[in-house]
Design a protein around this motif. Sequence first.
Motif, PDB file in Angstrom:
ATOM      1  N   VAL A   1      -2.019   1.206  -1.093  1.00 61.50           N
ATOM      2  CA  VAL A   1      -2.226   0.651  -2.436  1.00 61.50           C
ATOM      3  C   VAL A   1      -3.960   0.254  -2.493  1.00 61.50           C
ATOM      4  O   VAL A   1      -3.808  -0.955  -1.822  1.00 61.50           O
ATOM      5  N   VAL A   2      -4.764   0.205  -3.871  1.00 61.28           N
ATOM      6  CA  VAL A   2      -5.315   0.079  -4.408  1.00 61.28           C
ATOM      7  C   VAL A   2      -5.750  -1.735  -4.915  1.00 61.28           C
ATOM      8  O   VAL A   2      -4.985  -1.477  -6.400  1.00 61.28           O
ATOM      9  N   LYS A   3      -6.669  -2.321  -4.626  1.00 63.05           N
ATOM     10  CA  LYS A   3      -6.374  -3.083  -6.249  1.00 63.05           C
ATOM     11  C   LYS A   3      -5.435  -4.369  -5.571  1.00 63.05           C
ATOM     12  O   LYS A   3      -5.533  -5.010  -6.965  1.00 63.05           O
ATOM     13  N   GLY A   4      -4.670  -4.371  -4.911  1.00 63.09           N
ATOM     14  CA  GLY A   4      -3.507  -5.044  -4.906  1.00 63.09           C
ATOM     15  C   GLY A   4      -3.728  -6.703  -3.896  1.00 63.09           C
ATOM     16  O   GLY A   4      -4.649  -6.113  -2.911  1.00 63.09           O
ATOM     17  N   LYS A   5      -2.349  -7.410  -4.077  1.00 60.59           N
ATOM     18  CA  LYS A   5      -2.663  -8.425  -3.275  1.00 60.59           C
ATOM     19  C   LYS A   5      -1.836  -7.899  -2.069  1.00 60.59           C
ATOM     20  O   LYS A   5      -2.660  -8.234  -0.959  1.00 60.59           O
ATOM     21  N   GLU A   6      -1.275  -6.799  -1.708  1.00 60.33           N
ATOM     22  CA  GLU A   6      -1.034  -6.163  -0.978  1.00 60.33           C
ATOM     23  C   GLU A   6      -1.347  -4.862  -0.229  1.00 60.33           C
ATOM     24  O   GLU A   6      -2.011  -4.250  -1.543  1.00 60.33           O
ATOM     25  N   LYS A   7      -1.638  -4.126   0.912  1.00 50.07           N
ATOM     26  CA  LYS A   7      -2.664  -3.376   0.966  1.00 50.07           C
ATOM     27  C   LYS A   7      -1.986  -1.472   1.176  1.00 50.07           C
ATOM     28  O   LYS A   7      -2.321  -0.569   0.987  1.00 50.07           O
TER      29      LYS A   7
ATOM     30  N   ILE B   1      -1.754   4.450  -4.541  1.00 54.81           N
ATOM     31  CA  ILE B   1      -2.223   3.530  -5.766  1.00 54.81           C
ATOM     32  C   ILE B   1      -2.637   2.875  -6.449  1.00 54.81           C
ATOM     33  O   ILE B   1      -3.091   2.347  -5.411  1.00 54.81           O
ATOM     34  N   VAL B   2      -2.889   3.022  -7.711  1.00 55.66           N
ATOM     35  CA  VAL B   2      -4.139   1.786  -8.328  1.00 55.66           C
ATOM     36  C   VAL B   2      -2.814   1.096  -8.482  1.00 55.66           C
ATOM     37  O   VAL B   2      -2.172   0.670  -9.080  1.00 55.66           O
ATOM     38  N   ALA B   3      -3.438  -0.515  -8.363  1.00 54.05           N
ATOM     39  CA  ALA B   3      -2.314  -1.712  -8.652  1.00 54.05           C
ATOM     40  C   ALA B   3      -2.993  -2.440  -9.650  1.00 54.05           C
ATOM     41  O   ALA B   3      -4.306  -2.129 -10.050  1.00 54.05           O
ATOM     42  N   PRO B   4      -2.220  -2.892 -10.766  1.00 54.94           N
ATOM     43  CA  PRO B   4      -1.048  -3.932 -10.875  1.00 54.94           C
ATOM     44  C   PRO B   4       0.141  -1.529 -10.924  1.00 54.94           C
ATOM     45  O   PRO B   4      -0.108  -1.564 -11.057  1.00 54.94           O
TER      46      PRO B   4
END
Length: 451
Positions: A330-336, A375-378
């Motif tokens: 995950v990109v730009k998420g609280k979790e990676k 995948i880009v957050a959210p």
Amino acid sequence: MGKKKFHKIFISMLSFILIFSFLQPSQASANEGLKINADAAILVEAETGKVLYAKNPDKVLGVASMTKMMTEYLVLEAIKEKKIKWDQTYEVSEYVYKVSQDRNLSNVPLKIGEKYTVRELFEAMTIYSANGATIALAEKVAGSEVEFVKLMNKKAKELGLKGYKFVNSSGLNNKDLKGMHPSNSGPEDENVMSARSTAKLAYELIQTFPELLEITSTPKKIFREGTDDQIKMDNWNWMLPSLVFAYEGMDGLKTGTTDFAGFCFTGTAKKKGMRLISVVMNATDENGKGTYNSRFIETKKLLDFGFNQFELKEIFPKNYEVKGHKTVSVVKGKEKEVKVHSKEPFKMVVKSTDHEKYSPKFQPNTELLNDKKQIVAPIKKGETVGYLAVQAKERESLGYLTKEEANKARVEVVTTQSVEKANWFILALRGIGGFFGDVWSSIVSTVKSWF
């Protein structure tokens, strides 16, 4: 060309190659040991559209009253869309009257001035293959058979059929329509389809309107019972369980016979937790002679082959985690990263002893994942990040009815939880950490090069 664009083109080409191979079953292996006496034949599993047998499947031939499957589809669609109702009545036209009085054809005689319900006419068409009743329904739905035939060809295109031409609603030779055949065709024109398209029509019909099987499985019924018009209707499908060629699980679908088409039959039966659809066109006996019996004898061969050799198997269960793809970055998420699994179980028709020959294959959703499979957050729970398909451990051709069914030969892989977008402070810290991490890696590499 950028890497991302190249990646998408590569995936598209790979998908095309896979789909093409899915549509080209190996005739030698699939048909080995099975001889079907017919100009064309096909056997299909009715849930997945997988082809289990094919002989000249794309040869365009006469279909006779198997045409009525398209008429059934359009009538049921009109009822679903509330354009007509089951209890709505129809008043007989001169055209319908003349055709319906010909008892050399399959018919229930209909009277001028008499009113008949849509349900009565539909049952006469479906059980007894009544031709006058079929034309009556065409007129009820579209105003005239000419307009109805236009709807038939339009619907065939929408369903993705190939190699077809509809010139009337019943499947009779146009020359048998008392000189009143639809004006958008000639007096010698015939309805034609390939075995593949006939099977595809049957597949779409029972997928969309499964309630039809309650009528097609009726072995006999009295038309207008209790009136002066009552007529015994015996189903032309002699393979229904209580009839002469009784076959376990048989509940449809449509016979067809004309001099042009020969003896044809689209059958469907369900047993052992699996439904099959079979088509035989211009079926004959061992001596090459077409008979009413031959189409049922050849259909029995097809169905026995399918039910004895194959089974619909759950290859991978629901919530299956593909090895090496249990998480997605995950990109730009609280979790990676986020966990992912299959949304539904993966089912497939396989030879009864072969279900161990398949291994899972993850196909990324290129519309959602970037070229690094991130995948880009959210991200919402249940986002489709890819698909679970199978590949044979031993080389094997997987044939499907059409490209659409080949595309369906996979299930979605989805996220198991939501991931919120990280705030700017966290992203900044990660950026700084990444910067110094890259610097440190560069220093280490430089020092190592000294020695």
